[in-house]
Design a protein around this motif. Structure first.
Motif, PDB file in Angstrom:
ATOM      1  N   LEU A 215       0.863  -1.478  -0.095  1.00  0.00           N
ATOM      2  CA  LEU A 215      -0.103  -0.173   0.025  1.00  0.00           C
ATOM      3  C   LEU A 215       1.008   1.387  -0.217  1.00  0.00           C
ATOM      4  CD1 LEU A 215      -2.662  -0.748   3.010  1.00  0.00           C
ATOM      5  CD2 LEU A 215      -3.290  -0.555   0.587  1.00  0.00           C
ATOM      6  N   GLN A 216       1.633   0.904   0.728  1.00  0.00           N
ATOM      7  CA  GLN A 216       2.983   2.297   0.983  1.00  0.00           C
ATOM      8  C   GLN A 216       3.270   2.691  -0.769  1.00  0.00           C
ATOM      9  OE1 GLN A 216       3.408   4.984   2.542  1.00  0.00           O
ATOM     10  NE2 GLN A 216       4.417   5.352   1.855  1.00  0.00           N
ATOM     11  N   ALA A 217       3.789   2.028  -1.187  1.00  0.00           N
ATOM     12  CA  ALA A 217       4.625   1.801  -3.353  1.00  0.00           C
ATOM     13  C   ALA A 217       3.581   2.414  -3.601  1.00  0.00           C
ATOM     14  CB  ALA A 217       4.565   0.504  -3.139  1.00  0.00           C
ATOM     15  N   ALA A 218       2.026   1.646  -3.330  1.00  0.00           N
ATOM     16  CA  ALA A 218       1.624   2.569  -4.072  1.00  0.00           C
ATOM     17  C   ALA A 218       0.743   4.122  -4.347  1.00  0.00           C
ATOM     18  CB  ALA A 218       0.179   1.995  -3.945  1.00  0.00           C
ATOM     19  N   TYR A 219       0.846   3.954  -2.029  1.00  0.00           N
ATOM     20  CA  TYR A 219       0.248   5.252  -2.216  1.00  0.00           C
ATOM     21  C   TYR A 219       2.163   6.568  -2.459  1.00  0.00           C
ATOM     22  CZ  TYR A 219       0.023   9.260   0.783  1.00  0.00           C
ATOM     23  OH  TYR A 219       0.520  10.644   1.177  1.00  0.00           O
ATOM     24  N   GLN A 220       2.805   5.855  -2.898  1.00  0.00           N
ATOM     25  CA  GLN A 220       4.098   7.242  -3.378  1.00  0.00           C
ATOM     26  C   GLN A 220       4.110   7.243  -4.428  1.00  0.00           C
ATOM     27  OE1 GLN A 220       8.412   5.644  -3.076  1.00  0.00           O
ATOM     28  NE2 GLN A 220       7.743   4.209  -1.176  1.00  0.00           N
ATOM     29  N   VAL A 221       3.457   5.811  -5.675  1.00  0.00           N
ATOM     30  CA  VAL A 221       2.533   6.746  -6.926  1.00  0.00           C
ATOM     31  C   VAL A 221       1.358   7.614  -6.871  1.00  0.00           C
ATOM     32  CG1 VAL A 221       2.478   5.916  -8.771  1.00  0.00           C
ATOM     33  CG2 VAL A 221       3.554   4.619  -7.526  1.00  0.00           C
ATOM     34  N   ARG A 222       0.665   7.414  -6.154  1.00  0.00           N
ATOM     35  CA  ARG A 222      -0.616   8.208  -6.163  1.00  0.00           C
ATOM     36  C   ARG A 222      -0.095   9.421  -5.951  1.00  0.00           C
ATOM     37  NH1 ARG A 222      -4.631  11.346  -3.088  1.00  0.00           N
ATOM     38  NH2 ARG A 222      -6.467   9.795  -2.637  1.00  0.00           N
ATOM     39  N   TYR A 223       0.595   9.969  -4.463  1.00  0.00           N
ATOM     40  CA  TYR A 223       1.218  11.191  -3.551  1.00  0.00           C
ATOM     41  C   TYR A 223       1.497  11.755  -5.533  1.00  0.00           C
ATOM     42  CZ  TYR A 223       2.640  14.913  -0.723  1.00  0.00           C
ATOM     43  OH  TYR A 223       3.167  16.066  -0.785  1.00  0.00           O
ATOM     44  N   ARG A 224       2.489  11.204  -6.494  1.00  0.00           N
ATOM     45  CA  ARG A 224       3.419  12.778  -6.868  1.00  0.00           C
ATOM     46  C   ARG A 224       2.725  12.304  -8.022  1.00  0.00           C
ATOM     47  NH1 ARG A 224       8.913  11.603  -9.316  1.00  0.00           N
ATOM     48  NH2 ARG A 224       9.308  12.386 -10.618  1.00  0.00           N
ATOM     49  N   TYR A 225       1.328  11.549  -8.170  1.00  0.00           N
ATOM     50  CA  TYR A 225       0.359  12.621  -9.857  1.00  0.00           C
ATOM     51  C   TYR A 225      -0.913  13.310  -9.159  1.00  0.00           C
ATOM     52  CZ  TYR A 225       3.824   9.992 -12.564  1.00  0.00           C
ATOM     53  OH  TYR A 225       4.221   9.595 -12.598  1.00  0.00           O
ATOM     54  N   HIS A 226      -1.421  13.146  -7.678  1.00  0.00           N
ATOM     55  CA  HIS A 226      -2.466  13.204  -7.101  1.00  0.00           C
ATOM     56  C   HIS A 226      -2.477  13.781  -5.860  1.00  0.00           C
ATOM     57  CE1 HIS A 226      -4.445  11.734 -10.194  1.00  0.00           C
ATOM     58  NE2 HIS A 226      -3.790  10.809 -10.629  1.00  0.00           N
ATOM     59  N   GLN A 227      -0.879  14.051  -5.783  1.00  0.00           N
ATOM     60  CA  GLN A 227      -0.770  14.523  -3.725  1.00  0.00           C
ATOM     61  C   GLN A 227      -2.528  13.874  -2.588  1.00  0.00           C
ATOM     62  OE1 GLN A 227      -0.758  16.956  -6.577  1.00  0.00           O
ATOM     63  NE2 GLN A 227       1.716  15.994  -6.551  1.00  0.00           N
ATOM     64  N   ASN A 228      -2.346  14.740  -1.747  1.00  0.00           N
ATOM     65  CA  ASN A 228      -3.575  14.076  -0.971  1.00  0.00           C
ATOM     66  C   ASN A 228      -5.184  13.927  -1.315  1.00  0.00           C
ATOM     67  OD1 ASN A 228      -2.097  12.180   0.274  1.00  0.00           O
ATOM     68  ND2 ASN A 228      -1.274  13.917   1.472  1.00  0.00           N
ATOM     69  N   THR A 229      -5.185  14.343  -2.647  1.00  0.00           N
ATOM     70  CA  THR A 229      -6.478  15.273  -3.368  1.00  0.00           C
ATOM     71  C   THR A 229      -7.976  13.705  -3.251  1.00  0.00           C
ATOM     72  OG1 THR A 229      -6.169  15.353  -5.210  1.00  0.00           O
ATOM     73  CG2 THR A 229      -5.363  17.344  -3.747  1.00  0.00           C
TER      74      THR A 229
END
Length: 306
Positions: free
Chosen positions: A46-60
């Motif tokens: 989940l943390q790996a996926a979050y790194q990618v999510r945050y890179r492109y969408h931050q926490n929105t």
């Protein structure tokens, strides 16, 4: 499990994030491990996926609400759907809403701060007359409200897509649902290729596409990987991930028990796979998220942003 094994699995998760951020395609073996290798721990994944999510969408987080503009009386036999001709579910059937109703709902969406208004229609696909009517409604919405318009009309061809684009349509929704191999197990009145050709028509006309999947319909790990890879190949900017809800009256309910396959952890692993293979896309936790993710639903926002 040895220290070396734990270290290798943590390194595997970290490498997933780096490969995804760089736009590199994961191997099939890596995809299989994400979904079904219990030695790959969930939290680092989940943390790996979050790194990618945050890179492109931050926490929105985006919230999507659709307007069900026509319900029931569908001639298709999609076995998961209570609107299908093969279903005996006691749903409320109603024809296409009037233009005044759709305009009022578009206004309400705009007044409440929505940046996109989406209309969904039951049925195989619109007639040429229906396409003309939809184009007229889209033009009227765009004339009155500075809002994007999304449409889910069913199967369309190149001419339909061009007509809708010229009317001002921004995005077309049409889900692939499952893999080409598994599609014949859930529907006989149209094919996977029919759905794929609708997406090609939309892209050819210059429309943005929204297309996703339903998991828990008896598909295999290979089927899930195949459809997620196809969505990547299509460069789909919006991907809803639906978790099958076995509703009364839908024929698939008698054949498939989604609760056996869709544990909360497996649902999260699926969302991680979709994010890691589609790093820039909007990944949407859609139907069935409360039912199958249960108390872990909040963790779904590590990979998903909608």
């Amino acid at each position: 499990m040895s220290f070396e094994s734990v270290s290798e699995n943590l390194e595997f998760c970290d490498n997933l994030a780096q490969h995804s951020i760089k736009g590199q395609l994961l191997t099939i073996e890596a995809c299989k491990r994400i979904l079904s290798d219990a030695s790959v721990p969930l939290l680092p994944l989940l943390q790996a996926a979050y790194q990618v999510r945050y890179r492109y969408h931050q926490n929105t987080v985006s919230i999507h609400i659709i307007n069900n503009a026509k319900n029931g009386n569908c001639p298709e036999d999609c076995s998961y759907c209570v609107q299908a001709k093969s279903s005996d579910s006691p749903i409320a059937d109603y024809p296409i809403k009037s233009e005044s109703e759709l305009m009022a709902e578009a206004k309400a969406a705009y007044d409440n701060g929505a940046y996109r208004y989406c209309m969904v229609f039951a049925g195989r696909g619109p007639s040429k007359g229906r396409v003309k009517k939809l184009a007229s409604i889209i033009k009227e919405i765009k004339k009155n409200y500075p809002i994007q318009v999304c449409l889910s009309p069913g199967l369309i061809d190149d001419d339909d897509a061009t007509h809708l684009k010229e009317a001002g349509l921004d995005r077309l929704n049409h889900n692939l649902n499952t893999s080409a191999r598994h599609y014949q197990s859930i529907c006989s009145t149209h094919t996977y290729d029919d759905r794929l050709n609708t997406l090609y028509a939309a892209q050819k006309a210059g429309l943005e596409t929204c297309s996703g999947m339903i998991v828990g319909m008896g598909e295999s790990v290979a089927d899930i990987i195949e459809v997620v890879l196809k969505l990547r190949e299509l460069n789909t900017p919006s991907i809803p991930v639906n978790f099958y809800i076995p509703l009364e009256g839908a024929p698939l309910k008698e054949k498939v028990d989604p609760f056996h396959a869709l544990t909360p952890e497996y649902c999260l692993r699926i969302l991680c796979l979709v994010r890691l293979l589609n790093p820039t896309a909007e990944i949407r936790m859609a139907a069935g998220r409360e039912l199958h993710l249960r108390g872990m639903q909040g963790m779904g926002l590590y990979p998903a942003n909608s």
